[in-house]
Design a protein around this motif. Structure first.
Motif, PDB file in Angstrom:
ATOM      1  N   ASN A   1       0.772  -1.240   0.000  1.00  0.00           N
ATOM      2  CA  ASN A   1       0.000   0.000   0.000  1.00  0.00           C
ATOM      3  C   ASN A   1       0.804   1.292   0.000  1.00  0.00           C
ATOM      4  O   ASN A   1       0.274   2.333  -0.435  1.00  0.00           O
ATOM      5  CB  ASN A   1      -0.936   0.034   1.219  1.00  0.00           C
ATOM      6  N   ILE A   2       2.021   1.272   0.511  1.00  0.00           N
ATOM      7  CA  ILE A   2       2.784   2.509   0.680  1.00  0.00           C
ATOM      8  C   ILE A   2       3.664   2.761  -0.537  1.00  0.00           C
ATOM      9  O   ILE A   2       4.368   1.873  -1.020  1.00  0.00           O
ATOM     10  CB  ILE A   2       3.630   2.475   1.955  1.00  0.00           C
ATOM     11  N   ALA A   3       3.603   3.978  -1.029  1.00  0.00           N
ATOM     12  CA  ALA A   3       4.450   4.420  -2.134  1.00  0.00           C
ATOM     13  C   ALA A   3       5.087   5.755  -1.758  1.00  0.00           C
ATOM     14  O   ALA A   3       4.452   6.600  -1.114  1.00  0.00           O
ATOM     15  CB  ALA A   3       3.644   4.566  -3.418  1.00  0.00           C
ATOM     16  N   VAL A   4       6.324   5.925  -2.140  1.00  0.00           N
ATOM     17  CA  VAL A   4       7.039   7.182  -1.906  1.00  0.00           C
ATOM     18  C   VAL A   4       7.432   7.756  -3.262  1.00  0.00           C
ATOM     19  O   VAL A   4       7.919   7.032  -4.133  1.00  0.00           O
ATOM     20  CB  VAL A   4       8.289   6.973  -1.031  1.00  0.00           C
ATOM     21  N   VAL A   5       7.197   9.044  -3.433  1.00  0.00           N
ATOM     22  CA  VAL A   5       7.555   9.705  -4.684  1.00  0.00           C
ATOM     23  C   VAL A   5       8.268  11.007  -4.368  1.00  0.00           C
ATOM     24  O   VAL A   5       7.870  11.755  -3.460  1.00  0.00           O
ATOM     25  CB  VAL A   5       6.302   9.953  -5.560  1.00  0.00           C
ATOM     26  N   THR A   6       9.359  11.255  -5.070  1.00  0.00           N
ATOM     27  CA  THR A   6      10.137  12.481  -4.919  1.00  0.00           C
ATOM     28  C   THR A   6      10.222  13.159  -6.277  1.00  0.00           C
ATOM     29  O   THR A   6      10.681  12.561  -7.252  1.00  0.00           O
ATOM     30  CB  THR A   6      11.549  12.192  -4.388  1.00  0.00           C
ATOM     31  N   ILE A   7       9.777  14.409  -6.339  1.00  0.00           N
ATOM     32  CA  ILE A   7       9.699  15.166  -7.594  1.00  0.00           C
ATOM     33  C   ILE A   7      10.626  16.372  -7.483  1.00  0.00           C
ATOM     34  O   ILE A   7      10.526  17.142  -6.519  1.00  0.00           O
ATOM     35  CB  ILE A   7       8.260  15.613  -7.874  1.00  0.00           C
ATOM     36  N   TYR A   8      11.518  16.542  -8.458  1.00  0.00           N
ATOM     37  CA  TYR A   8      12.498  17.624  -8.372  1.00  0.00           C
ATOM     38  C   TYR A   8      13.027  17.957  -9.766  1.00  0.00           C
ATOM     39  O   TYR A   8      12.889  17.180 -10.722  1.00  0.00           O
ATOM     40  CB  TYR A   8      13.653  17.226  -7.458  1.00  0.00           C
ATOM     41  N   TYR A   9      13.622  19.146  -9.857  1.00  0.00           N
ATOM     42  CA  TYR A   9      14.285  19.564 -11.096  1.00  0.00           C
ATOM     43  C   TYR A   9      15.670  18.929 -11.157  1.00  0.00           C
ATOM     44  O   TYR A   9      16.405  18.918 -10.167  1.00  0.00           O
ATOM     45  CB  TYR A   9      14.419  21.078 -11.167  1.00  0.00           C
ATOM     46  N   GLU A  10      16.017  18.436 -12.338  1.00  0.00           N
ATOM     47  CA  GLU A  10      17.357  17.879 -12.500  1.00  0.00           C
ATOM     48  C   GLU A  10      18.401  18.962 -12.732  1.00  0.00           C
ATOM     49  O   GLU A  10      19.597  18.737 -12.517  1.00  0.00           O
ATOM     50  CB  GLU A  10      17.384  16.884 -13.658  1.00  0.00           C
ATOM     51  N   ALA A  11      17.990  20.158 -13.162  1.00  0.00           N
ATOM     52  CA  ALA A  11      18.911  21.287 -13.355  1.00  0.00           C
ATOM     53  C   ALA A  11      18.099  22.569 -13.371  1.00  0.00           C
ATOM     54  O   ALA A  11      16.927  22.577 -13.753  1.00  0.00           O
ATOM     55  CB  ALA A  11      19.702  21.136 -14.653  1.00  0.00           C
ATOM     56  N   LEU A  12      18.742  23.654 -12.967  1.00  0.00           N
ATOM     57  CA  LEU A  12      18.072  24.952 -12.957  1.00  0.00           C
ATOM     58  C   LEU A  12      18.241  25.641 -14.311  1.00  0.00           C
ATOM     59  O   LEU A  12      18.868  26.693 -14.444  1.00  0.00           O
ATOM     60  CB  LEU A  12      18.624  25.834 -11.837  1.00  0.00           C
ATOM     61  N   ASN A  13      17.694  25.018 -15.317  1.00  0.00           N
ATOM     62  CA  ASN A  13      17.635  25.625 -16.635  1.00  0.00           C
ATOM     63  C   ASN A  13      16.361  25.160 -17.321  1.00  0.00           C
ATOM     64  O   ASN A  13      15.689  24.240 -16.841  1.00  0.00           O
ATOM     65  CB  ASN A  13      18.878  25.293 -17.477  1.00  0.00           C
ATOM     66  N   TYR A  14      16.037  25.782 -18.392  1.00  0.00           N
ATOM     67  CA  TYR A  14      14.838  25.406 -19.125  1.00  0.00           C
ATOM     68  C   TYR A  14      15.098  25.533 -20.617  1.00  0.00           C
ATOM     69  O   TYR A  14      15.939  26.321 -21.063  1.00  0.00           O
ATOM     70  CB  TYR A  14      13.629  26.263 -18.722  1.00  0.00           C
ATOM     71  N   GLU A  15      14.397  24.714 -21.353  1.00  0.00           N
ATOM     72  CA  GLU A  15      14.508  24.728 -22.799  1.00  0.00           C
ATOM     73  C   GLU A  15      13.464  25.687 -23.377  1.00  0.00           C
ATOM     74  O   GLU A  15      12.285  25.583 -23.046  1.00  0.00           O
ATOM     75  CB  GLU A  15      14.312  23.332 -23.383  1.00  0.00           C
ATOM     76  N   GLU A  16      13.924  26.566 -24.229  1.00  0.00           N
ATOM     77  CA  GLU A  16      13.030  27.483 -24.909  1.00  0.00           C
ATOM     78  C   GLU A  16      12.984  27.085 -26.379  1.00  0.00           C
ATOM     79  O   GLU A  16      13.954  27.241 -27.116  1.00  0.00           O
ATOM     80  CB  GLU A  16      13.510  28.932 -24.750  1.00  0.00           C
ATOM     81  N   ILE A  17      11.854  26.567 -26.780  1.00  0.00           N
ATOM     82  CA  ILE A  17      11.656  26.098 -28.151  1.00  0.00           C
ATOM     83  C   ILE A  17      10.729  27.086 -28.843  1.00  0.00           C
ATOM     84  O   ILE A  17       9.584  27.274 -28.439  1.00  0.00           O
ATOM     85  CB  ILE A  17      11.053  24.684 -28.165  1.00  0.00           C
ATOM     86  N   GLU A  18      11.247  27.717 -29.870  1.00  0.00           N
ATOM     87  CA  GLU A  18      10.504  28.799 -30.523  1.00  0.00           C
ATOM     88  C   GLU A  18      10.449  28.571 -32.022  1.00  0.00           C
ATOM     89  O   GLU A  18      11.471  28.295 -32.665  1.00  0.00           O
ATOM     90  CB  GLU A  18      11.162  30.144 -30.221  1.00  0.00           C
ATOM     91  N   GLN A  19       9.270  28.664 -32.569  1.00  0.00           N
ATOM     92  CA  GLN A  19       9.096  28.609 -34.016  1.00  0.00           C
ATOM     93  C   GLN A  19       9.189  30.031 -34.568  1.00  0.00           C
ATOM     94  O   GLN A  19       8.547  30.944 -34.058  1.00  0.00           O
ATOM     95  CB  GLN A  19       7.745  28.006 -34.384  1.00  0.00           C
TER      96      GLN A  19
END
Length: 499
Positions: A389-407
């Motif tokens: 019944n027990i589940a553990v989940v950890t959510i986090y950023y792998e790096a402090l950057n972001y992808e900007e995809i622009e057309q």
């Protein structure tokens, strides 16, 4: 001005003047063929360039940008089970049990072996004749009350290794029932998004979840996944509603799931380059998104065909009763998904500005003995229960950057002019100023032709001036002297009145 004179002395077209300069006929003929060939190639290239411009091609620009902090997404958590068995009352079974496929028309359990002995015994002692049926049974209250509760589903929450606040999670009704959203957008004034200033698991969100498998209730509900046991999680922008039935990822009990995420910002060119929605018009949500449009469209379909709405759908329409929910609303939703409603079109297009959170999941097995000692002060959990019944989940950023995809347009109007100018200079030796010279020549020729035509007309209507010789006699109107005096001519035959 004649064309030959203009070409030789004024025009900047380098090759054309050689056609009119003095020289042999062969040389002038060759220059004529060269100029005509260059003009043909220029026209062909211009036609191809203009057609390519109006085809509206685009290219994709990708940048990886660093940031001192990143806004954390909303995290919606839903149990795979929609209704808890222990929360079902006799009134619930009387009003909702048959539409959900729990009991038959005689209020007898259809699959008694799938339920706990306590539940079977409770229903076996009920005198159903004394239980009244409510045609307007409150399905919103039923969905919230029988769904998994926040304090039972989320055993522990830590944000950046500190305990979460009480208001970090907000109830969200979805197709999976009662769900809970972390970092949910409420309104512009009262919302302050969580953000990550350091990458890594220690600076993210950690949840310890209890799926309560003993509470799972087999139903024929449209949104129930009877063969799955676990939770479903969806990451989305805080301003977007969760559409977790179709999206998101699953978390299984007995495992610690690490969710590494990235942040993408996608900007698409509006029509005519793509079919994205620039300014979406929606009624029930503050911000347009594909999920919001789909939810709103489903709401309008149910309202149109059934005259009501489901508990998880927005709006002010009446909430469907149990019969309407399962005999009309769910059927129409299935038909809409399968495209069986030709008169109902859900024209939901992706917005031109999208933010996604791509994830990569990894798991490790939980140490049931450690978690048993962790819960011994608050809950009596056996190791078998923890594994199931027990589940553990950890959510986090792998790096402090972001992808900007622009057309961006492959050929802008400025680039079109530059390409046309380059072709003109390469094949004709001209430029924009040369085009102005041509227009000026056409204007001058047009004005000159009008002036010449007007002068000819004026001479025709006025007539010539007659000057008689000195020895000519006017036999019709007196003597020669009388005639000259009448018209005021001097001895040289010139009009003396105009000297």
């Amino acid at each position: 001005m004649y064309l030959k004179e203009w070409t030789v002395s004024v025009s900047d077209f380098h090759g054309v003047k050689h056609i009119f300069l003095k020289g042999s006929l062969i040389r002038r003929g060759l220059w004529f063929l060269i100029c005509m060939s260059s003009l043909a190639v220029f026209i062909l290239q211009s036609q191809y360039t203009i057609r390519y411009f109006f085809e509206r091609h685009h290219i994709t620009k990708l940048d990886l940008l660093n940031s001192p902090f990143l806004d954390f997404p909303s995290v919606t958590v839903c149990n795979d089970n929609k209704y808890r068995e222990s929360a079902l009352t006799v009134d619930d079974i009387r009003n909702v049990g048959y539409p959900l496929g729990i009991v038959d028309e005689n209020h007898t359990l259809i699959y008694p072996h799938l339920y706990t002995d306590e539940f079977v015994e409770k229903l076996g002692t009920v005198d159903w004749d004394t239980v009244e049926e409510d045609e307007n049974y409150n399905m919103t209250d039923f969905t919230i009350r029988t769904g998994h509760q926040l304090e039972d589903l989320i055993q522990r929450c830590q944000w950046k290794e500190e305990e979460c606040a009480e208001d970090d999670f907000v109830l969200s009704l979805t197709h999976l029932g009662a769900c809970y959203t972390f970092n949910k957008y409420i309104d512009a004034d009262g919302f302050s998004s969580h953000n990550a200033t350091i990458a890594g698991a220690a600076n993210g969100l950690q949840l310890i979840l209890d799926i309560e498998e003993i509470e799972y209730t087999p139903t024929n509900d449209l949104d129930a996944g009877a063969m799955d046991a676990g939770v479903k999680i969806m990451l989305h922008r805080p301003t977007e509603p969760p559409y977790i039935k179709e999206l998101g990822f699953a978390i299984a009990p007995g495992l610690h799931t690490f969710v590494q995420m990235r942040h993408e910002k996608i900007t698409s060119e509006p029509y005519p380059y793509t079919d994205c929605e620039k300014d979406g018009d929606i009624e029930y949500f503050d911000h347009y998104s594909l999920q919001a449009c789909r939810i709103e469209c489903e709401t309008k379909i149910v309202d149109k065909y059934c005259g009501c709405r489901l508990p998880e759908q927005p709006g002010n329409a009446r909430v469907c009763n149990p019969a309407e929910t399962h005999e009309c609303a769910h059927i129409k939703l299935v038909e809409a998904i399968e495209g069986l409603l030709p008169d109902e079109e859900c024209n939901c297009r992706s917005p031109c500005n999208v933010e996604n959170y791509p994830t990569m999941l990894s798991t490790s097995r939980l140490r049931a003995g450690f978690l048993k000692r962790l819960f011994e002060d608050s809950h009596n959990r056996t190791e078998d229960y923890i594994r199931q019944n027990i589940a553990v989940v950890t959510i986090y950023y792998e790096a402090l950057n972001y992808e900007e995809i622009e057309q961006i347009p492959e050929m802008s109007f400025t680039m079109l002019l530059a390409t046309m100018g380059g072709n003109m200079g390469l094949f004709l030796g001209g430029s924009l100023l040369t085009v102005i010279q041509i227009l000026e020549y056409c204007f001058d020729e047009t004005v000159g032709s009008f002036k010449s035509e007007r002068e000819v007309n004026e001479k025709t209507t006025t007539g010539p001036v007659i000057v008689l010789p000195a020895n000519t006699k006017d036999t019709t109107n007196g003597t020669r002297e009388e005639y000259r005096a009448r018209w005021r001519f001097d001895n040289d035959g010139v009009d003396s009145g105009h000297m």
